[in-house]
Write an enzyme that holds these catalytic residues in place. Structure first.
Site, short mmCIF file in Angstrom:
data_model
loop_
_atom_site.label_atom_id
_atom_site.label_comp_id
_atom_site.label_asym_id
_atom_site.label_seq_id
_atom_site.Cartn_x
_atom_site.Cartn_y
_atom_site.Cartn_z
N CYS A 68 0.83 -1.21 0.00
CA CYS A 68 0.00 0.00 0.00
C CYS A 68 0.86 1.26 0.00
CB CYS A 68 -0.97 0.01 1.17
SG CYS A 68 -0.21 -0.14 2.79
N HIS A 181 -2.81 0.80 7.19
CA HIS A 181 -2.93 1.01 5.74
C HIS A 181 -2.41 2.40 5.38
CE1 HIS A 181 -4.35 0.11 1.77
NE2 HIS A 181 -5.17 1.15 1.73
N ASP A 199 -8.37 4.61 -2.03
CA ASP A 199 -7.82 3.39 -1.44
C ASP A 199 -7.10 2.56 -2.49
OD1 ASP A 199 -7.37 0.98 -0.02
OD2 ASP A 199 -9.13 1.36 1.23
#
Length: 241
Positions: A68, A181, A199
């Site tokens: 991520c 995240h 995202d």
């Protein structure tokens, strides 16, 4: 970085293997997917969305469950047109990928890709990774920001097309499944006090509007690897010589 239960490594930032619901720290669970009519209306009525177009154009999904921070870095570097190295298979064209982000010796000395694929990265490592690739990056831990200061920072950032904002937060603190995240913020909607997170784990969650106080709380959670709070990184192009 994941929910602090010691039977699993706390540093798998984006691991889909560690899904877990938190019964103690759920927030308002008021996330609004961008693609829904309500999400699109929030975007169209937002007056602080200077970063949205460039980030949407460079959006990509993280290459594996721990990347991520890598995917988010690639997005902001490309959206800011930070000079890039060669990209395998693209000849003379230069742009950032999740592979060539680690092409320089300086970057690999900061954080080798093999380590990231196993363990993800901390807030400090995210900042160092961006700096090693030519960007200016400033990390701020959530514990050092009160809610009003965070709101002011987000509003200023989303009104300025020349910088980007990456947030490092705990998913379960916002009512999602999973642990730590990293993703970019692309807009702020002042009337509802919500931020748009693009995202990068698109296989798992859509881009969504999040109440700003919920994101603030999620950034103030403790990273189990560093022992410090999560937070944010403001990214800018290098200063021209």
């Amino acid at each position: 970085m994941l929910h602090p239960r010691r039977w699993i490594s706390p540093v798998l930032l984006c691991s889909a293997l560690a899904w877990e619901l938190s019964s103690a720290v759920f927030a308002s669970n008021a996330l609004t997917p961008l693609a829904e009519p309500a999400g699109l209306e929030l975007l169209s009525s937002s007056r602080q969305r200077a970063d949205y177009g460039a980030l949407a154009e460079t959006f990509l999904t993280q290459a594996n469950v721990a990347y991520c921070g890598v995917a988010s870095s690639v997005m902001v570097l490309n959206s800011l047109a930070v000079p890039a190295p060669a990209a395998r298979g693209y000849g003379r064209y230069r742009f950032w990928t999740q592979e060539n982000l680690f092409s320089s010796d300086a970057t690999r000395a900061v954080l080798p890709p093999e380590q990231v694929a196993r363990r993800g990265m901390t807030l400090q490592q995210l900042q160092a990774l961006l700096v090693s690739n030519g960007a200016r990056a400033h990390a701020i831990h959530g514990s050092s920001l009160d809610l009003a200061a965070f709101r002011t920072l987000v509003m200023a950032n989303q009104s300025n097309p020349h910088d980007r904002l990456l947030v490092n937060y705990l998913r379960s603190s916002m009512g999602q499944e999973g642990g730590g995240h990293i993703s970019p913020v692309a807009a702020y909607h002042a009337p509802s006090d919500q931020v748009l997170i693009l995202d990068v784990a698109r296989y798992r969650y859509p881009s969504a509007w999040v109440p700003l106080p919920d994101l603030w709380r999620a950034m103030r959670t403790t990273d189990g690897d560093s022992g410090l709070s999560r937070g944010l990184v403001v990214v800018q192009r290098p200063i021209a010589p």
